[in-house]
Design a protein around this motif. Sequence first.
Motif, PDB file in Angstrom:
ATOM      1  N   THR A 192       0.866  -1.206  -0.125  1.00 21.59           N
ATOM      2  CA  THR A 192       0.015   0.048  -0.090  1.00 21.59           C
ATOM      3  C   THR A 192       0.871   1.158  -0.079  1.00 21.59           C
ATOM      4  O   THR A 192       0.286   2.277  -0.087  1.00 21.59           O
ATOM      5  N   LYS A 193       2.085   1.373  -0.072  1.00 19.50           N
ATOM      6  CA  LYS A 193       2.796   2.383   0.165  1.00 19.50           C
ATOM      7  C   LYS A 193       2.742   3.292  -1.130  1.00 19.50           C
ATOM      8  O   LYS A 193       3.087   4.529  -0.841  1.00 19.50           O
ATOM      9  N   MET A 196      -0.481   6.118  -0.412  1.00 20.52           N
ATOM     10  CA  MET A 196      -0.271   6.460   1.041  1.00 20.52           C
ATOM     11  C   MET A 196      -0.993   7.895   1.165  1.00 20.52           C
ATOM     12  O   MET A 196      -0.971   8.702   0.338  1.00 20.52           O
ATOM     13  N   GLU A 422      -3.554   1.884   6.194  1.00 18.95           N
ATOM     14  CA  GLU A 422      -3.345   2.050   4.981  1.00 18.95           C
ATOM     15  C   GLU A 422      -4.174   0.583   4.256  1.00 18.95           C
ATOM     16  O   GLU A 422      -4.354   0.488   3.132  1.00 18.95           O
TER      17      GLU A 422
END
Length: 427
Positions: A192-193, A196, A422
């Motif tokens: 999920t980075k 973000m 997230e």
Amino acid sequence: MIKVRHIHFLSPLLNKSLCFCLLLLLVTFSVSAQKSENILNRVSTAERSDGKGYVVRFHLAQKVDSFKVTQPETDLIQMTLYGGNISGDAIAYDTTNVVYDELGFYDLSFGVGVDLYIPAEQFYTANVYHDGQSNDLLLGLTRSTKEDVEYLADDIEPIIWSKFSVSRDSMLVGSQDADTAGSMMDDAYQRTKNNMKFDVIVIDPGHGGHDPGSIGYKGTKEKHVVMDIAKKVGGYINEYLPEVKVVYTREEDKFVELEERGSIANRAEGDLFLSIHCNSYHSRQPNGTEVFFLGLERSQSALETMKRENSVIELEKNPEQTELTQEELLIYELANSAYIATSEQLAARIDHQFENRAMRNSRGVKQARLVVLYHASMPALLVETGFISNPAEQRYLTSEYGQSIIASAIFRAVRNYKVEYEKSREF
């Protein structure tokens, strides 16, 4: 009383000579015997020479690695003794003692827990220190009033010894986390980075400049301690969450007004405002961490913290009211209910890390009408990292090791919340 035991077995060695097996068994038996030898063999008591209380002596064959004492109830004192060669077995002590009604020992993976129950209508404050002439630990009990002891015990929960099964090596940031959010960190974070939103954290080292904050044991100034801890928290974020921007309300020893601290956070469009402080009290006895979010204070200690932190306004150029009214607080809560809910969740996570990972005495999560939080339009917390008025805690908070442990605990809580946030966005 249930005692926890940890037994280790060696797998049998196959296809080895009989002599080698016998030698290995002898060595193993010898090492096991050394490890199981209990360095705590006796507990004795004596009246103090000044007539103000008693001393409970823990007779030790060698010094423990470290120790701490908490007083969650007026009639209960709890000690934690850290060491690999200490257990609750075969300890001699007087069962008919004027100082305590009951003395209990609990085996832990990292040492021993001790419960000492005070007789009814007797009130003592407790302090633990090394005997300068031996390896022994001395628990000093000083006669006190019911009111003072109740203040010390305010919001401190009794230790549940079965919870303490985490090794001390796992306290630091780089080690594997034990709770669910931490274990999900790698996979969930990597997935999920690139999507973000929780990407700006504003760290506020309390006080500064002509406002030293609390003055602790041996003249320790709060403003210096919290700056060191704040920089460590920011350093961990930079290292382990490099895509998160860290903004400081001050990076040097200068005074920043309370409203301006919130304005800095708002201009940075922060996702979290984290104000870091140290606690103090006129007695040297209180110790432990506290985490505050904005709300109406519900305990005497929370009220005193609110008054102390809000009093900074008096040092500003144009000081206004030093206390938020309940009407102002209600308006804020109606407009920012989501921020308050998130703040409470994050406060609970930090408190959990302090108590269960950093092994600090937790005084709990509390609400207070703190002006510095009121002006930050985002989830906002004020963290009291410990009492610099307490000599032992002052040494811990000014040490490189202690600051690293405290900063690690704060970082873990923020990171774990971020991971779950997230992950929910991913779904």
